[in-house]
Design a protein around this motif. Structure first.
Motif, mmCIF file in Angstrom:
data_model
loop_
_atom_site.group_PDB
_atom_site.id
_atom_site.type_symbol
_atom_site.label_atom_id
_atom_site.label_comp_id
_atom_site.label_asym_id
_atom_site.label_seq_id
_atom_site.Cartn_x
_atom_site.Cartn_y
_atom_site.Cartn_z
ATOM 1 N N PHE A 5 0.829 -1.203 0.000
ATOM 2 C CA PHE A 5 0.000 0.000 0.000
ATOM 3 C C PHE A 5 0.865 1.255 0.000
ATOM 4 O O PHE A 5 0.640 2.189 -0.791
ATOM 5 C CB PHE A 5 -0.941 -0.002 1.214
ATOM 6 N N LEU A 6 1.858 1.305 0.893
ATOM 7 C CA LEU A 6 2.745 2.463 0.957
ATOM 8 C C LEU A 6 3.556 2.623 -0.320
ATOM 9 O O LEU A 6 3.731 3.741 -0.813
ATOM 10 C CB LEU A 6 3.689 2.342 2.157
ATOM 11 N N ASN A 7 4.030 1.513 -0.852
ATOM 12 C CA ASN A 7 4.823 1.561 -2.067
ATOM 13 C C ASN A 7 4.007 2.107 -3.234
ATOM 14 O O ASN A 7 4.465 2.961 -3.985
ATOM 15 C CB ASN A 7 5.377 0.173 -2.392
ATOM 16 N N THR A 8 2.785 1.611 -3.382
ATOM 17 C CA THR A 8 1.946 2.025 -4.499
ATOM 18 C C THR A 8 1.464 3.460 -4.354
ATOM 19 O O THR A 8 1.441 4.208 -5.331
ATOM 20 C CB THR A 8 0.722 1.087 -4.610
ATOM 21 N N TYR A 48 9.397 4.166 6.053
ATOM 22 C CA TYR A 48 9.168 3.133 5.039
ATOM 23 C C TYR A 48 10.408 2.241 4.911
ATOM 24 O O TYR A 48 10.293 1.014 4.857
ATOM 25 C CB TYR A 48 8.830 3.773 3.698
ATOM 26 N N THR A 49 11.571 2.845 4.861
ATOM 27 C CA THR A 49 12.817 2.075 4.743
ATOM 28 C C THR A 49 12.995 1.160 5.945
ATOM 29 O O THR A 49 13.370 -0.013 5.791
ATOM 30 C CB THR A 49 14.019 3.027 4.604
ATOM 31 N N LEU A 50 12.722 1.673 7.125
ATOM 32 C CA LEU A 50 12.835 0.859 8.340
ATOM 33 C C LEU A 50 11.866 -0.325 8.299
ATOM 34 O O LEU A 50 12.251 -1.456 8.609
ATOM 35 C CB LEU A 50 12.576 1.736 9.564
ATOM 36 N N ILE A 51 10.638 -0.085 7.891
ATOM 37 C CA ILE A 51 9.631 -1.159 7.786
ATOM 38 C C ILE A 51 10.071 -2.213 6.768
ATOM 39 O O ILE A 51 9.990 -3.416 7.036
ATOM 40 C CB ILE A 51 8.254 -0.580 7.414
ATOM 41 N N VAL A 52 10.560 -1.780 5.621
ATOM 42 C CA VAL A 52 10.984 -2.726 4.575
ATOM 43 C C VAL A 52 12.181 -3.546 5.035
ATOM 44 O O VAL A 52 12.242 -4.757 4.795
ATOM 45 C CB VAL A 52 11.288 -1.977 3.257
ATOM 46 N N ILE A 53 13.134 -2.915 5.708
ATOM 47 C CA ILE A 53 14.306 -3.657 6.195
ATOM 48 C C ILE A 53 13.882 -4.701 7.218
ATOM 49 O O ILE A 53 14.317 -5.862 7.159
ATOM 50 C CB ILE A 53 15.367 -2.697 6.773
#
Length: 188
Positions: A5-8, A48-53
């Motif tokens: 969702f965040l990415n899109t 976002y970067t922290l969540i993805v990592i």
């Protein structure tokens, strides 16, 4: 699901968002709270970067297949893989420095490098669809349809980014006015 969702809806639109903020800043010199909008984007990138990592590390721990990482990290395109890893997982944390995080062009650069792999993929799809005149007409979508579809998706991302940037500026402007009104009422 949250990452998708965040990415899109946000991360894919970062470049148009930052470009719109730059345009607003240039057209209306210090009239709007564009730095506050940029600061919001900065923290969105960091979170976002922290969540993805964290998601990636949990995924690697649960589905341990070290061959995939090893093959990509040491294969023929290792240089590209490492550039993408660094630019998506380390470069965004440079925005923690306030001086860098409030620089429009630096945030734009970080936004570009975060999605560099997706942009390369989009470029390859687009150029391949332009060159696919060898395909028979009855074989799925024609190359014109594919090119238009790619341009349409790109246009939607740009439009979505512009709308998000305008919303960010509008909301921060309304918050500033509300704060001014409350401050004026308090002084009376």
């Amino acid at each position: 699901i949250l990452i998708d969702f965040l990415n899109t809806n946000l991360i894919s639109c970062l470049i148009p968002i930052v470009l719109t903020l730059i345009l607003v800043e240039q057209l209306f010199k210090n009239r709007f709270e564009t730095i506050k909008g940029l600061n919001l984007i900065r923290w969105a990138i960091i979170l976002y970067t922290l969540i993805v990592i964290l998601y990636s590390l949990i995924g690697m721990a649960m589905h341990s297949n070290p061959d995939t990482f090893t093959n990509r990290a040491t294969g023929p395109y290792a240089w590209g893989y490492w550039i993408m890893i660094v630019s998506t997982s380390l470069l965004p944390f440079s925005l923690l420095r306030k001086k860098l995080g409030t620089n429009f062009l630096y945030v734009l650069l970080v936004a570009f490098f975060m999605k560099m792999g997706a942009y390369i993929e989009l470029f390859v799809i687009f150029t391949t669809s332009l060159q696919s005149d060898y395909l028979p007409d009855n074989w799925g979508y024609g190359h014109k349809d594919s090119t238009l579809s790619t341009l349409y998706r790109l246009g939607l991302v740009v439009l979505q980014g512009i709308v998000i940037a305008i919303l960010i500026v509008g909301i921060s402007e309304m918050a500033k006015r509300k704060k001014t009104v409350q401050h004026n009422e308090y002084d009376k």
